[in-house]
Write a protein that holds these residues in place. Structure first.
Motif, PDB file in Angstrom:
ATOM      1  N   ASP A  73       0.811  -1.228   0.000  1.00  0.00           N
ATOM      2  CA  ASP A  73       0.000   0.000   0.000  1.00  0.00           C
ATOM      3  C   ASP A  73       0.844   1.277   0.000  1.00  0.00           C
ATOM      4  O   ASP A  73       0.362   2.348   0.397  1.00  0.00           O
ATOM      5  CB  ASP A  73      -0.957   0.021   1.202  1.00  0.00           C
ATOM      6  CG  ASP A  73      -1.941  -1.141   1.182  1.00  0.00           C
ATOM      7  OD1 ASP A  73      -2.406  -1.498   0.094  1.00  0.00           O
ATOM      8  OD2 ASP A  73      -2.225  -1.700   2.260  1.00  0.00           O
ATOM      9  N   ALA A  74       2.089   1.192  -0.416  1.00  0.00           N
ATOM     10  CA  ALA A  74       2.964   2.373  -0.435  1.00  0.00           C
ATOM     11  C   ALA A  74       2.704   3.213  -1.689  1.00  0.00           C
ATOM     12  O   ALA A  74       2.216   2.711  -2.709  1.00  0.00           O
ATOM     13  CB  ALA A  74       4.430   1.941  -0.396  1.00  0.00           C
ATOM     14  N   ASP A  75       3.033   4.494  -1.597  1.00  0.00           N
ATOM     15  CA  ASP A  75       2.927   5.401  -2.736  1.00  0.00           C
ATOM     16  C   ASP A  75       4.277   5.396  -3.454  1.00  0.00           C
ATOM     17  O   ASP A  75       5.231   6.021  -3.016  1.00  0.00           O
ATOM     18  CB  ASP A  75       2.597   6.809  -2.244  1.00  0.00           C
ATOM     19  CG  ASP A  75       2.460   7.818  -3.392  1.00  0.00           C
ATOM     20  OD1 ASP A  75       2.653   7.411  -4.568  1.00  0.00           O
ATOM     21  OD2 ASP A  75       2.185   8.999  -3.116  1.00  0.00           O
ATOM     22  N   LEU A  76       4.348   4.671  -4.573  1.00  0.00           N
ATOM     23  CA  LEU A  76       5.586   4.520  -5.332  1.00  0.00           C
ATOM     24  C   LEU A  76       5.503   5.234  -6.679  1.00  0.00           C
ATOM     25  O   LEU A  76       6.237   4.893  -7.610  1.00  0.00           O
ATOM     26  CB  LEU A  76       5.899   3.038  -5.540  1.00  0.00           C
ATOM     27  CG  LEU A  76       6.004   2.170  -4.284  1.00  0.00           C
ATOM     28  CD1 LEU A  76       6.259   0.715  -4.655  1.00  0.00           C
ATOM     29  CD2 LEU A  76       7.104   2.685  -3.367  1.00  0.00           C
ATOM     30  N   ARG A  77       4.651   6.200  -6.783  1.00  0.00           N
ATOM     31  CA  ARG A  77       4.505   6.904  -8.054  1.00  0.00           C
ATOM     32  C   ARG A  77       5.805   7.606  -8.436  1.00  0.00           C
ATOM     33  O   ARG A  77       6.414   8.308  -7.637  1.00  0.00           O
ATOM     34  CB  ARG A  77       3.371   7.937  -7.967  1.00  0.00           C
ATOM     35  CG  ARG A  77       1.979   7.340  -7.873  1.00  0.00           C
ATOM     36  CD  ARG A  77       0.961   8.445  -7.614  1.00  0.00           C
ATOM     37  NE  ARG A  77       1.228   9.134  -6.356  1.00  0.00           N
ATOM     38  CZ  ARG A  77       0.876  10.390  -6.113  1.00  0.00           C
ATOM     39  NH1 ARG A  77       0.281  11.122  -7.049  1.00  0.00           N
ATOM     40  NH2 ARG A  77       1.140  10.944  -4.937  1.00  0.00           N
ATOM     41  N   GLU A  78       6.226   7.356  -9.677  1.00  0.00           N
ATOM     42  CA  GLU A  78       7.407   7.991 -10.282  1.00  0.00           C
ATOM     43  C   GLU A  78       8.704   7.695  -9.521  1.00  0.00           C
ATOM     44  O   GLU A  78       9.689   8.424  -9.658  1.00  0.00           O
ATOM     45  CB  GLU A  78       7.200   9.509 -10.404  1.00  0.00           C
ATOM     46  CG  GLU A  78       5.997   9.887 -11.260  1.00  0.00           C
ATOM     47  CD  GLU A  78       5.826  11.385 -11.404  1.00  0.00           C
ATOM     48  OE1 GLU A  78       6.571  11.978 -12.206  1.00  0.00           O
ATOM     49  OE2 GLU A  78       4.948  11.941 -10.704  1.00  0.00           O
ATOM     50  N   VAL A  79       8.702   6.639  -8.743  1.00  0.00           N
ATOM     51  CA  VAL A  79       9.941   6.228  -8.061  1.00  0.00           C
ATOM     52  C   VAL A  79      10.871   5.573  -9.081  1.00  0.00           C
ATOM     53  O   VAL A  79      10.419   4.832  -9.959  1.00  0.00           O
ATOM     54  CB  VAL A  79       9.633   5.241  -6.918  1.00  0.00           C
ATOM     55  CG1 VAL A  79      10.925   4.702  -6.313  1.00  0.00           C
ATOM     56  CG2 VAL A  79       8.804   5.921  -5.843  1.00  0.00           C
ATOM     57  N   ALA A  95       0.436  -1.418  -3.706  1.00  0.00           N
ATOM     58  CA  ALA A  95       1.270  -0.238  -3.938  1.00  0.00           C
ATOM     59  C   ALA A  95       0.864   0.457  -5.233  1.00  0.00           C
ATOM     60  O   ALA A  95       0.482  -0.192  -6.209  1.00  0.00           O
ATOM     61  CB  ALA A  95       2.737  -0.634  -3.991  1.00  0.00           C
ATOM     62  N   ASP A  96       0.963   1.783  -5.243  1.00  0.00           N
ATOM     63  CA  ASP A  96       0.673   2.571  -6.442  1.00  0.00           C
ATOM     64  C   ASP A  96       1.984   2.774  -7.200  1.00  0.00           C
ATOM     65  O   ASP A  96       2.850   3.519  -6.748  1.00  0.00           O
ATOM     66  CB  ASP A  96       0.071   3.921  -6.045  1.00  0.00           C
ATOM     67  CG  ASP A  96      -0.413   4.721  -7.254  1.00  0.00           C
ATOM     68  OD1 ASP A  96      -0.096   4.331  -8.391  1.00  0.00           O
ATOM     69  OD2 ASP A  96      -1.100   5.744  -7.049  1.00  0.00           O
ATOM     70  N   VAL A  97       2.131   2.093  -8.332  1.00  0.00           N
ATOM     71  CA  VAL A  97       3.373   2.133  -9.100  1.00  0.00           C
ATOM     72  C   VAL A  97       3.216   2.940 -10.386  1.00  0.00           C
ATOM     73  O   VAL A  97       3.969   2.739 -11.338  1.00  0.00           O
ATOM     74  CB  VAL A  97       3.865   0.709  -9.419  1.00  0.00           C
ATOM     75  CG1 VAL A  97       4.231  -0.035  -8.160  1.00  0.00           C
ATOM     76  CG2 VAL A  97       2.823  -0.074 -10.226  1.00  0.00           C
ATOM     77  N   GLN A  98       2.261   3.857 -10.412  1.00  0.00           N
ATOM     78  CA  GLN A  98       2.041   4.659 -11.614  1.00  0.00           C
ATOM     79  C   GLN A  98       3.321   5.402 -12.001  1.00  0.00           C
ATOM     80  O   GLN A  98       3.887   6.160 -11.209  1.00  0.00           O
ATOM     81  CB  GLN A  98       0.913   5.664 -11.384  1.00  0.00           C
ATOM     82  CG  GLN A  98       0.570   6.508 -12.588  1.00  0.00           C
ATOM     83  CD  GLN A  98       0.007   5.677 -13.740  1.00  0.00           C
ATOM     84  OE1 GLN A  98      -0.758   4.733 -13.515  1.00  0.00           O
ATOM     85  NE2 GLN A  98       0.368   6.019 -14.955  1.00  0.00           N
ATOM     86  N   ASP A  99       3.796   5.134 -13.218  1.00  0.00           N
ATOM     87  CA  ASP A  99       4.987   5.776 -13.792  1.00  0.00           C
ATOM     88  C   ASP A  99       6.272   5.482 -13.021  1.00  0.00           C
ATOM     89  O   ASP A  99       7.285   6.173 -13.215  1.00  0.00           O
ATOM     90  CB  ASP A  99       4.793   7.296 -13.904  1.00  0.00           C
ATOM     91  CG  ASP A  99       3.707   7.659 -14.903  1.00  0.00           C
ATOM     92  OD1 ASP A  99       3.595   6.974 -15.937  1.00  0.00           O
ATOM     93  OD2 ASP A  99       2.957   8.634 -14.654  1.00  0.00           O
ATOM     94  N   ALA A 100       6.259   4.489 -12.155  1.00  0.00           N
ATOM     95  CA  ALA A 100       7.505   4.069 -11.507  1.00  0.00           C
ATOM     96  C   ALA A 100       8.413   3.425 -12.550  1.00  0.00           C
ATOM     97  O   ALA A 100       7.952   2.716 -13.448  1.00  0.00           O
ATOM     98  CB  ALA A 100       7.221   3.081 -10.381  1.00  0.00           C
ATOM     99  N   ASP A 101       9.708   3.664 -12.455  1.00  0.00           N
ATOM    100  CA  ASP A 101      10.672   3.195 -13.448  1.00  0.00           C
ATOM    101  C   ASP A 101      11.419   1.981 -12.903  1.00  0.00           C
ATOM    102  O   ASP A 101      12.153   2.089 -11.915  1.00  0.00           O
ATOM    103  CB  ASP A 101      11.654   4.317 -13.773  1.00  0.00           C
ATOM    104  CG  ASP A 101      12.569   3.973 -14.952  1.00  0.00           C
ATOM    105  OD1 ASP A 101      12.624   2.785 -15.339  1.00  0.00           O
ATOM    106  OD2 ASP A 101      13.228   4.886 -15.469  1.00  0.00           O
TER     107      ASP A 101
END
Length: 323
Positions: free
Chosen positions: A206-212, A227-233
């Protein structure tokens, strides 16, 4: 005498588990409790060291609750077991300090220098660590739950078995950090840099990993459920499992499990798969191109019309004259 031997043996065997339990658990319990006893405490509660007050001979086990240490140079000091709860330590130099078992709960450490600090088992719950410089800091088994680490520089930090539940790590730098079995549950890591991080069996539930940026990260056994992986690289991330993750990440390795990577852009024109005879209409010449199917329909219709016309003409012709 022979009767006593079996009874003695039974008594020893019965007591053996308890003895083993004492031998095994006592060191662990002592380690978790810390090295300080109540009698070891030096009362420095609320002391102000920003006005030139001299330091005591040792800060080890000192009670510095609510003390003021802003901008003070504590380089290489021994703070083992000290209580710095709600202490003000803005811009304080804690480089190479021994801070094992230190209680930093709700302390204000904004902009402090924690380079190579040893904070094993330290309690930093709710501490303010915004903009700290903490290269090669050691926080194995430390508790940073709810800590504010916005823009913190934690390059090459040791976070092995550390607890960072609900921590704020937005825009933080964790390149080459060691985070084996670290707990980032519900942590905010938006735009954090985690390049080459070692995170086997770490928890990002459940972590916020956006753009990580997880480029070249070691993710064997890492949990990203919810976890939110939106646009994570995830370029070159090893052993990645995105099962249960939300959002659309970028550069997901082909061998990743769970969430499928976004469909790549076609490398050639989509019309290249069409047979030449069924090319879609083109307007490049200004006139539409007639497809073969339509041409066959037109030719067939014309042929049928010609046939019907000839048949009708033959039907109207008068019969030949007979004498």
């Amino acid at each position: 005498m022979r009767r006593l031997l079996p009874l003695t043996l039974i008594a020893v065997l019965t007591a053996l588990p308890a003895l083993v339990s004492v031998v095994v658990t006592t060191p662990a319990a002592h380690a978790q409790a810390g090295p300080c006893r109540a009698a070891d405490r030096v009362n420095l509660r609320g002391a102000d060291f920003t006005n030139g007050r001299r330091f005591p001979a040792s800060f080890r086990c000192a009670d510095l609750t609510g003390a003021k240490l802003d901008g003070v140079d504590l380089t290489q000091k021994d703070l083992t077991g000290a209580i710095l709860r709600k202490a003000s330590m803005k811009q304080t130099d804690l480089g190479q300090v021994t801070a094992k078992y230190v209680d930093f709960r709700q302390a204000d450490l904004r902009g402090a220098d924690l380079v190579q600090m040893h904070g094993d088992y330290a309690d930093l719950r709710g501490a303010n660590l915004i903009d700290v410089g903490a290269t090669q800091v050691r926080f194995p088994r430390a508790n940073l739950s709810g800590a504010k680490l916005t823009r913190a520089y934690l390059g090459q930090a040791d976070l092995t078995l550390a607890k960072l539940v609900d921590a704020d790590l937005v825009d933080a730098e964790l390149g080459q950090a060691k985070a084996r079995r670290a707990d980032f549950t519900r942590a905010k890591l938006h735009e954090a840099q985690m390049i080459s991080i070692e995170a086997p069996n770490a928890v990002f539930r459940d972590a916020d990993l956006r753009e990580v940026r997880f480029s070249s990260a070691e993710m064997d056994g890492a949990v990203l459920i919810g976890a939110d992986v939106q646009d994570a690289d995830f370029t070159f991330a090893d052993d990645l499992d995105l099962t249960g993750a939300r959002g659309t990440p970028k550069n997901v390795p082909d061998d990743a499990k769970g969430l499928a990577s976004p469909s790549p852009s076609p490398s050639r024109d989509a019309t290249a798969e069409w047979p030449a005879a069924f090319d879609p209409p083109s307007t490049q010449s200004g006139l539409p191109t007639i497809s073969l199917g339509l041409l066959l329909v037109v030719v067939g219709s014309v042929g049928l019309l010609v046939t019907l016309t000839l048949w009708a003409a033959a039907a109207r012709r008068p019969p030949p004259y007979r004498a």
